[in-house]
Design a protein around this motif. Structure first.
Motif, PDB file in Angstrom:
ATOM      1  N   ASP A  75       0.813  -1.222   0.000  1.00  0.00           N
ATOM      2  CA  ASP A  75       0.000   0.000   0.000  1.00  0.00           C
ATOM      3  C   ASP A  75       0.842   1.265   0.000  1.00  0.00           C
ATOM      4  O   ASP A  75       0.488   2.253  -0.632  1.00  0.00           O
ATOM      5  CB  ASP A  75      -0.938   0.020   1.210  1.00  0.00           C
ATOM      6  CG  ASP A  75      -2.072  -0.985   1.083  1.00  0.00           C
ATOM      7  OD1 ASP A  75      -2.178  -1.661   0.041  1.00  0.00           O
ATOM      8  OD2 ASP A  75      -2.854  -1.093   2.043  1.00  0.00           O
ATOM      9  N   ASP A  76       1.956   1.245   0.728  1.00  0.00           N
ATOM     10  CA  ASP A  76       2.756   2.452   0.904  1.00  0.00           C
ATOM     11  C   ASP A  76       4.105   2.425   0.192  1.00  0.00           C
ATOM     12  O   ASP A  76       4.908   3.342   0.367  1.00  0.00           O
ATOM     13  CB  ASP A  76       2.980   2.707   2.398  1.00  0.00           C
ATOM     14  CG  ASP A  76       1.665   2.973   3.119  1.00  0.00           C
ATOM     15  OD1 ASP A  76       0.845   3.745   2.587  1.00  0.00           O
ATOM     16  OD2 ASP A  76       1.445   2.387   4.197  1.00  0.00           O
ATOM     17  N   ALA A  77       4.373   1.389  -0.609  1.00  0.00           N
ATOM     18  CA  ALA A  77       5.648   1.333  -1.338  1.00  0.00           C
ATOM     19  C   ALA A  77       5.734   2.537  -2.271  1.00  0.00           C
ATOM     20  O   ALA A  77       4.826   2.797  -3.051  1.00  0.00           O
ATOM     21  CB  ALA A  77       5.754   0.035  -2.128  1.00  0.00           C
ATOM     22  N   ASN A  78       6.830   3.265  -2.161  1.00  0.00           N
ATOM     23  CA  ASN A  78       7.031   4.440  -3.013  1.00  0.00           C
ATOM     24  C   ASN A  78       7.397   3.964  -4.418  1.00  0.00           C
ATOM     25  O   ASN A  78       8.325   3.169  -4.591  1.00  0.00           O
ATOM     26  CB  ASN A  78       8.144   5.318  -2.438  1.00  0.00           C
ATOM     27  CG  ASN A  78       8.315   6.583  -3.230  1.00  0.00           C
ATOM     28  OD1 ASN A  78       8.892   6.576  -4.318  1.00  0.00           O
ATOM     29  ND2 ASN A  78       7.812   7.686  -2.698  1.00  0.00           N
ATOM     30  N   PHE A  79       6.642   4.445  -5.407  1.00  0.00           N
ATOM     31  CA  PHE A  79       6.854   3.994  -6.779  1.00  0.00           C
ATOM     32  C   PHE A  79       8.291   4.224  -7.244  1.00  0.00           C
ATOM     33  O   PHE A  79       8.893   3.352  -7.858  1.00  0.00           O
ATOM     34  CB  PHE A  79       5.886   4.691  -7.738  1.00  0.00           C
ATOM     35  CG  PHE A  79       4.457   4.232  -7.613  1.00  0.00           C
ATOM     36  CD1 PHE A  79       4.131   2.963  -7.173  1.00  0.00           C
ATOM     37  CD2 PHE A  79       3.422   5.085  -7.944  1.00  0.00           C
ATOM     38  CE1 PHE A  79       2.809   2.539  -7.082  1.00  0.00           C
ATOM     39  CE2 PHE A  79       2.098   4.679  -7.860  1.00  0.00           C
ATOM     40  CZ  PHE A  79       1.793   3.403  -7.420  1.00  0.00           C
ATOM     41  N   VAL A  80       8.839   5.385  -6.966  1.00  0.00           N
ATOM     42  CA  VAL A  80      10.179   5.716  -7.452  1.00  0.00           C
ATOM     43  C   VAL A  80      11.259   5.087  -6.572  1.00  0.00           C
ATOM     44  O   VAL A  80      12.139   4.380  -7.064  1.00  0.00           O
ATOM     45  CB  VAL A  80      10.375   7.249  -7.534  1.00  0.00           C
ATOM     46  CG1 VAL A  80      11.806   7.601  -7.916  1.00  0.00           C
ATOM     47  CG2 VAL A  80       9.394   7.851  -8.537  1.00  0.00           C
ATOM     48  N   ASP A  81      11.184   5.318  -5.275  1.00  0.00           N
ATOM     49  CA  ASP A  81      12.250   4.869  -4.371  1.00  0.00           C
ATOM     50  C   ASP A  81      12.252   3.357  -4.149  1.00  0.00           C
ATOM     51  O   ASP A  81      13.316   2.736  -4.130  1.00  0.00           O
ATOM     52  CB  ASP A  81      12.129   5.571  -3.013  1.00  0.00           C
ATOM     53  CG  ASP A  81      12.322   7.075  -3.128  1.00  0.00           C
ATOM     54  OD1 ASP A  81      12.970   7.527  -4.097  1.00  0.00           O
ATOM     55  OD2 ASP A  81      11.815   7.806  -2.261  1.00  0.00           O
ATOM     56  N   ASP A  82      11.073   2.757  -3.968  1.00  0.00           N
ATOM     57  CA  ASP A  82      11.003   1.337  -3.638  1.00  0.00           C
ATOM     58  C   ASP A  82      10.828   0.434  -4.861  1.00  0.00           C
ATOM     59  O   ASP A  82      11.333  -0.686  -4.896  1.00  0.00           O
ATOM     60  CB  ASP A  82       9.848   1.068  -2.663  1.00  0.00           C
ATOM     61  CG  ASP A  82      10.006   1.836  -1.362  1.00  0.00           C
ATOM     62  OD1 ASP A  82      11.154   2.020  -0.913  1.00  0.00           O
ATOM     63  OD2 ASP A  82       8.979   2.266  -0.799  1.00  0.00           O
ATOM     64  N   LEU A  83      10.089   0.918  -5.862  1.00  0.00           N
ATOM     65  CA  LEU A  83       9.745   0.071  -7.013  1.00  0.00           C
ATOM     66  C   LEU A  83      10.469   0.479  -8.296  1.00  0.00           C
ATOM     67  O   LEU A  83      10.286  -0.141  -9.335  1.00  0.00           O
ATOM     68  CB  LEU A  83       8.226   0.097  -7.233  1.00  0.00           C
ATOM     69  CG  LEU A  83       7.401  -0.374  -6.042  1.00  0.00           C
ATOM     70  CD1 LEU A  83       5.915  -0.136  -6.290  1.00  0.00           C
ATOM     71  CD2 LEU A  83       7.669  -1.838  -5.733  1.00  0.00           C
ATOM     72  N   GLU A  84      11.286   1.551  -8.214  1.00  0.00           N
ATOM     73  CA  GLU A  84      12.101   2.018  -9.331  1.00  0.00           C
ATOM     74  C   GLU A  84      11.286   2.316 -10.586  1.00  0.00           C
ATOM     75  O   GLU A  84      11.671   1.993 -11.711  1.00  0.00           O
ATOM     76  CB  GLU A  84      13.219   1.013  -9.627  1.00  0.00           C
ATOM     77  CG  GLU A  84      14.122   0.813  -8.438  1.00  0.00           C
ATOM     78  CD  GLU A  84      15.226  -0.214  -8.671  1.00  0.00           C
ATOM     79  OE1 GLU A  84      15.253  -0.846  -9.754  1.00  0.00           O
ATOM     80  OE2 GLU A  84      16.041  -0.384  -7.767  1.00  0.00           O
ATOM     81  N   VAL A  85      10.135   2.957 -10.387  1.00  0.00           N
ATOM     82  CA  VAL A  85       9.283   3.353 -11.512  1.00  0.00           C
ATOM     83  C   VAL A  85       9.897   4.583 -12.170  1.00  0.00           C
ATOM     84  O   VAL A  85      10.190   5.572 -11.498  1.00  0.00           O
ATOM     85  CB  VAL A  85       7.848   3.666 -11.026  1.00  0.00           C
ATOM     86  CG1 VAL A  85       7.007   4.251 -12.143  1.00  0.00           C
ATOM     87  CG2 VAL A  85       7.203   2.407 -10.459  1.00  0.00           C
TER      88      VAL A  85
END
Length: 85
Positions: A31-41
């Protein structure tokens, strides 16, 4: 192809759409995973997510609206707001 709906989205469906787009495991899309920092979007992935959501839910998402979204929870809230208006 999934048919378009304007009903309230389910968060788990949204999680699956994002995971498929990112070619990631559903479990990674917390729910709170950061798209850029955590998921490398990157910007191309973000655009692909936007297009898939627009097609799926029959809405138009402005680039400025999406810029402020950084997680599944944020995306879900934005979708709810757009579908309510």
């Amino acid at each position: 192809m999934t048919e378009q709906t304007t009903s309230v989205p389910e968060k788990e469906e949204l999680r699956r759409i994002i995971a498929e787009t990112l070619e990631a495991d559903v479990e990674e899309i917390t729910d709170d995973a950061n798209f850029v920092d955590d998921l490398e979007v990157d910007s191309l992935m973000a655009l692909e997510i936007t297009v898939r959501l627009e097609k799926r839910y029959g809405i138009s998402l402005d680039e400025s609206e999406m810029r402020g979204v950084s997680s599944l929870n944020g995306t879900y809230k934005l979708l709810l707001d757009k579908l309510a208006s």
